[in-house]
Design a protein around this motif. Structure first.
Motif, PDB file in Angstrom:
ATOM      1  N   LEU A   1       0.820  -1.210   0.000  1.00  0.00           N
ATOM      2  CA  LEU A   1       0.000   0.000   0.000  1.00  0.00           C
ATOM      3  C   LEU A   1       0.857   1.263   0.000  1.00  0.00           C
ATOM      4  CD1 LEU A   1      -2.701  -1.102   2.608  1.00  0.00           C
ATOM      5  CD2 LEU A   1      -2.806  -1.239   0.109  1.00  0.00           C
TER       6      LEU A   1
ATOM      7  N   HIS B   1     -18.122   2.278   0.546  1.00  0.00           N
ATOM      8  CA  HIS B   1     -16.816   2.118  -0.106  1.00  0.00           C
ATOM      9  C   HIS B   1     -16.524   3.281  -1.043  1.00  0.00           C
ATOM     10  CE1 HIS B   1     -16.048  -1.819   1.612  1.00  0.00           C
ATOM     11  NE2 HIS B   1     -17.343  -2.009   1.496  1.00  0.00           N
TER      12      HIS B   1
ATOM     13  N   GLY C   1     -15.275   5.826   1.291  1.00  0.00           N
ATOM     14  CA  GLY C   1     -13.925   5.499   1.738  1.00  0.00           C
ATOM     15  C   GLY C   1     -12.877   5.831   0.701  1.00  0.00           C
ATOM     16  N   LEU C   2     -13.159   5.548  -0.557  1.00  0.00           N
ATOM     17  CA  LEU C   2     -12.209   5.860  -1.621  1.00  0.00           C
ATOM     18  C   LEU C   2     -12.046   7.364  -1.795  1.00  0.00           C
ATOM     19  CD1 LEU C   2     -13.224   3.143  -4.229  1.00  0.00           C
ATOM     20  CD2 LEU C   2     -11.059   3.278  -2.992  1.00  0.00           C
ATOM     21  N   ARG C   3     -13.172   8.098  -1.723  1.00  0.00           N
ATOM     22  CA  ARG C   3     -13.079   9.567  -1.823  1.00  0.00           C
ATOM     23  C   ARG C   3     -12.255  10.128  -0.670  1.00  0.00           C
ATOM     24  NH1 ARG C   3     -18.685   9.364  -3.845  1.00  0.00           N
ATOM     25  NH2 ARG C   3     -19.390   9.331  -1.675  1.00  0.00           N
ATOM     26  N   GLU C   4     -12.502   9.633   0.532  1.00  0.00           N
ATOM     27  CA  GLU C   4     -11.775  10.124   1.707  1.00  0.00           C
ATOM     28  C   GLU C   4     -10.294   9.773   1.627  1.00  0.00           C
ATOM     29  OE1 GLU C   4     -13.911   8.445   4.974  1.00  0.00           O
ATOM     30  OE2 GLU C   4     -15.412  10.069   4.998  1.00  0.00           O
ATOM     31  N   ARG C   5      -9.984   8.609   1.093  1.00  0.00           N
ATOM     32  CA  ARG C   5      -8.582   8.224   0.944  1.00  0.00           C
ATOM     33  C   ARG C   5      -7.858   9.158  -0.007  1.00  0.00           C
ATOM     34  NH1 ARG C   5      -7.094   2.998  -2.412  1.00  0.00           N
ATOM     35  NH2 ARG C   5      -7.569   4.558  -4.013  1.00  0.00           N
ATOM     36  N   ASP C   6      -8.474   9.472  -1.155  1.00  0.00           N
ATOM     37  CA  ASP C   6      -7.847  10.375  -2.116  1.00  0.00           C
ATOM     38  C   ASP C   6      -7.690  11.777  -1.527  1.00  0.00           C
ATOM     39  OD1 ASP C   6      -7.596   8.357  -3.928  1.00  0.00           O
ATOM     40  OD2 ASP C   6      -9.177   9.067  -5.287  1.00  0.00           O
ATOM     41  N   THR C   7      -8.677  12.209  -0.754  1.00  0.00           N
ATOM     42  CA  THR C   7      -8.583  13.516  -0.098  1.00  0.00           C
ATOM     43  C   THR C   7      -7.446  13.527   0.911  1.00  0.00           C
ATOM     44  OG1 THR C   7     -10.948  13.954  -0.384  1.00  0.00           O
ATOM     45  CG2 THR C   7      -9.816  15.196   1.332  1.00  0.00           C
ATOM     46  N   PHE C   8      -7.304  12.449   1.650  1.00  0.00           N
ATOM     47  CA  PHE C   8      -6.212  12.341   2.617  1.00  0.00           C
ATOM     48  C   PHE C   8      -4.865  12.412   1.906  1.00  0.00           C
ATOM     49  CE2 PHE C   8      -3.148   9.644   4.916  1.00  0.00           C
ATOM     50  CZ  PHE C   8      -3.106  10.313   6.129  1.00  0.00           C
ATOM     51  N   PHE C   9      -4.711  11.689   0.807  1.00  0.00           N
ATOM     52  CA  PHE C   9      -3.464  11.730   0.042  1.00  0.00           C
ATOM     53  C   PHE C   9      -3.187  13.154  -0.443  1.00  0.00           C
ATOM     54  CE2 PHE C   9      -4.026   7.041  -1.444  1.00  0.00           C
ATOM     55  CZ  PHE C   9      -3.566   6.591  -0.228  1.00  0.00           C
TER      56      PHE C   9
END
Length: 203
Positions: free
Chosen positions: A85, A133, A136-144
């Protein structure tokens, strides 16, 4: 050993054996779901198809997973456990904004290339994903995006935020590296240069 002890030992063995069989069946179902998501995509993956590939009945699938969201969660967790990851904590060791962006995009684009068949189907079947999900994917990209932005002098700039969000997108990588056949390193340099110009760090 008394007859009672032997009986208790036999019962314990049988319970353990049943638990192992349950775990094995569950894993076969998850493996089947992962295989179908990676080949035909979530939108065309059915419970009947999963049952057929796992060589179980549809009822068995539902015994292990109450609904498709539970099955999708197990499938996602299993697939992710087999991937290397991205590691945003390593990106943040770079205080220089462009060095951090370069490190982060290099890591992300490596992950995208390694997981391209599955990620293409997941993002391509966006509407078929459970809402949990998609969130979750949107939040992950925002975090990155935010971890990469925070090193810039003006991380709140709307233009810069848009450029970095674009850079971390799977579809940006796929357009540059899959459709237009850029090497990952060249795509990283292109996005880093764009961010540098947008942030006023280069002309």
């Amino acid at each position: 050993m008394s007859e009672q002890q032997r009986s208790a030992k036999a019962r314990k063995y049988q319970m353990n054996k049943r638990a192992e069989q349950v775990d094995t069946t569950r894993q076969r179902i998850v493996d089947a779901a992962v295989a179908l998501h990676g080949s035909v995509g979530p939108a065309r993956t059915t419970i009947a198809g999963i049952a057929e590939q796992a060589q179980v009945t549809r009822l068995t699938v539902y015994r292990h997973f109450a609904d498709e969201e539970a099955l999708f969660s197990a499938c996602s967790s299993h697939w992710l456990s087999q991937q290397q990851l991205p590691d945003p904590s390593a990106w943040c060791e770079h205080p220089d904004p462009l060095q951090r962006l370069h490190a982060g995009l290099t890591d992300l684009y490596r992950f995208y290339r390694d997981g391209e068949p599955m990620l293409r189907n997941i993002y391509g079947d966006w509407a078929a994903l459970p809402e949990k999900h998609r969130t979750g994917l949107r939040e992950r990209d925002t975090f990155f995006r935010d971890r990469l932005l925070e090193a810039f002098p003006e991380p709140g700039s709307a233009r810069l935020r848009a450029v970095v969000a674009h850079a971390v997108s799977f579809w940006t990588w796929r357009s540059l590296c899959h459709d237009n056949v850029l090497a990952d390193e060249d795509a990283v340099h292109a996005m880093t240069d764009l961010a540098a110009v947008t942030a006023g760090l280069r002309r």
